[in-house]
Scaffold this motif. Structure first.
Motif, mmCIF file in Angstrom:
data_model
loop_
_atom_site.group_PDB
_atom_site.id
_atom_site.type_symbol
_atom_site.label_atom_id
_atom_site.label_comp_id
_atom_site.label_asym_id
_atom_site.label_seq_id
_atom_site.Cartn_x
_atom_site.Cartn_y
_atom_site.Cartn_z
ATOM 1 N N ASP A 96 -6.512 24.520 -24.528
ATOM 2 C CA ASP A 96 -7.640 23.938 -25.229
ATOM 3 C C ASP A 96 -7.720 22.439 -24.890
ATOM 4 O O ASP A 96 -6.697 21.795 -24.622
ATOM 5 C CB ASP A 96 -7.416 24.125 -26.746
ATOM 6 C CG ASP A 96 -8.567 23.657 -27.581
ATOM 7 O OD1 ASP A 96 -9.453 24.475 -27.875
ATOM 8 O OD2 ASP A 96 -8.573 22.456 -27.956
ATOM 9 N N GLU A 98 -8.090 19.968 -26.754
ATOM 10 C CA GLU A 98 -7.276 19.170 -27.682
ATOM 11 C C GLU A 98 -5.806 19.157 -27.264
ATOM 12 O O GLU A 98 -5.140 18.126 -27.341
ATOM 13 C CB GLU A 98 -7.432 19.730 -29.101
ATOM 14 C CG GLU A 98 -6.927 18.812 -30.180
ATOM 15 C CD GLU A 98 -7.231 19.352 -31.578
ATOM 16 O OE1 GLU A 98 -6.330 19.276 -32.427
ATOM 17 O OE2 GLU A 98 -8.357 19.846 -31.796
ATOM 18 N N LEU A 99 -5.288 20.285 -26.808
ATOM 19 C CA LEU A 99 -3.900 20.343 -26.336
ATOM 20 C C LEU A 99 -3.744 19.530 -25.049
ATOM 21 O O LEU A 99 -2.741 18.836 -24.863
ATOM 22 C CB LEU A 99 -3.458 21.796 -26.114
ATOM 23 C CG LEU A 99 -2.019 21.997 -25.629
ATOM 24 C CD1 LEU A 99 -1.006 21.364 -26.582
ATOM 25 C CD2 LEU A 99 -1.722 23.485 -25.451
ATOM 26 N N GLU A 101 -5.399 16.925 -24.264
ATOM 27 C CA GLU A 101 -5.481 15.510 -24.638
ATOM 28 C C GLU A 101 -4.137 14.974 -25.123
ATOM 29 O O GLU A 101 -3.745 13.858 -24.780
ATOM 30 C CB GLU A 101 -6.539 15.337 -25.731
ATOM 31 C CG GLU A 101 -6.846 13.892 -26.057
ATOM 32 C CD GLU A 101 -7.947 13.786 -27.096
ATOM 33 O OE1 GLU A 101 -7.737 13.063 -28.092
ATOM 34 O OE2 GLU A 101 -8.998 14.440 -26.916
ATOM 35 N N VAL A 102 -3.414 15.760 -25.908
ATOM 36 C CA VAL A 102 -2.116 15.302 -26.431
ATOM 37 C C VAL A 102 -0.971 15.589 -25.468
ATOM 38 O O VAL A 102 0.170 15.201 -25.730
ATOM 39 C CB VAL A 102 -1.801 15.911 -27.827
ATOM 40 C CG1 VAL A 102 -2.819 15.459 -28.845
ATOM 41 C CG2 VAL A 102 -1.680 17.418 -27.767
ATOM 42 N N ARG A 173 -7.943 29.061 -29.830
ATOM 43 C CA ARG A 173 -9.241 28.750 -30.418
ATOM 44 C C ARG A 173 -10.312 29.038 -29.366
ATOM 45 O O ARG A 173 -10.129 28.773 -28.179
ATOM 46 C CB ARG A 173 -9.292 27.278 -30.825
ATOM 47 C CG ARG A 173 -10.631 26.845 -31.357
ATOM 48 C CD ARG A 173 -10.607 25.464 -31.976
ATOM 49 N NE ARG A 173 -10.161 24.437 -31.049
ATOM 50 C CZ ARG A 173 -9.923 23.177 -31.397
ATOM 51 N NH1 ARG A 173 -10.059 22.805 -32.653
ATOM 52 N NH2 ARG A 173 -9.531 22.290 -30.520
ATOM 53 N N ASP A 175 -13.513 28.315 -27.378
ATOM 54 C CA ASP A 175 -14.223 27.082 -27.028
ATOM 55 C C ASP A 175 -15.741 27.305 -27.002
ATOM 56 O O ASP A 175 -16.227 28.406 -27.308
ATOM 57 C CB ASP A 175 -13.708 26.503 -25.710
ATOM 58 C CG ASP A 175 -14.065 27.340 -24.490
ATOM 59 O OD1 ASP A 175 -14.831 28.321 -24.606
ATOM 60 O OD2 ASP A 175 -13.579 26.997 -23.382
ATOM 61 N N LEU A 183 -4.321 26.439 -28.154
ATOM 62 C CA LEU A 183 -4.399 25.181 -28.892
ATOM 63 C C LEU A 183 -3.003 24.645 -29.197
ATOM 64 O O LEU A 183 -2.787 23.441 -29.279
ATOM 65 C CB LEU A 183 -5.189 25.398 -30.191
ATOM 66 C CG LEU A 183 -5.400 24.209 -31.101
ATOM 67 C CD1 LEU A 183 -6.128 23.072 -30.379
ATOM 68 C CD2 LEU A 183 -6.186 24.632 -32.335
#
Length: 194
Positions: A96, A98-99, A101-102, A173, A175, A183
């Protein structure tokens, strides 16, 4: 004279049959077992999930585990840095946004290479990766988005005698394109979160 002629004809026919059999045996492609290692790597490297994305959370984790198993399995020491990087990039395609990004790309590959080196140093090999059945996938709501929980188990051998089974729960999740993306994940204790 007729007896000798019959024997010669039979000998020629037998020789032709043997020659034909030998020709077919040589020309027959290798069995699946003898080409499995090469074809699995080729298939994993050439997989284009942008065109054919896994349809369900379980299928996403099954594909992800094929990469995990290939990287952490008996092929670990045979892979070049370029192959590790390409396989790792394919795994990131299932993450994902978000994953991603981190977990920046540089950090991800540093951690992946460190983990693979640890496996080699400890003579650890992943032997099997399994995903829960479809009816065991739990569908949830993630802040208004469709989510799913799917569990996987990993069977490893370390050294010559130590065998372990670990469990991991994946959170996926859906998309904006309708694709299930990973995620996050958490290690479980015997099928329960630890």
């Amino acid at each position: 004279m007729k007896g000798k002629r019959s024997i010669i004809i039979v000998a020629i026919v037998v020789a032709l049959i043997v020659a034909a059999f030998a020709y077919v045996s040589i020309r027959t492609p290798k069995t699946v077992e003898s080409t499995k290692e090469i074809s699995e790597l080729d298939e994993l490297m050439s997989k284009n999930i942008q065109t054919v994305y896994p349809a369900t959370p379980r299928e996403v984790i099954k594909l992800y585990n094929r990469y995990v198993l290939y990287l952490h399995g008996e092929n670990n020491s045979k892979l070049s840095d370029d192959e590790v990087h390409k396989l790792g990039a394919k795994m990131r395609d299932l993450y994902d946004a978000e994953l991603l990004e981190v977990n920046p790309e540089d950090t991800y590959f540093m951690n992946l290479n460190s983990e693979l080196a640890s496996y080699r140093d400890r003579s650890k090999v992943m032997l099997q990766a399994n995903v829960c059945d479809s009816n065991e996938v739990e569908f949830i709501d993630i802040n208004g988005a469709e989510g799913a929980l799917a569990q996987a188990s990993y069977f490893c051998k370390e050294g010559s005698k130590d065998f372990t089974r670990t469990y991991q729960q994946y959170l996926l999740r859906k998309d904006s394109n309708g694709n299930w993306k990973i995620l996050g994940f958490v290690k479980m204790d015997g099928g329960r979160e630890s």
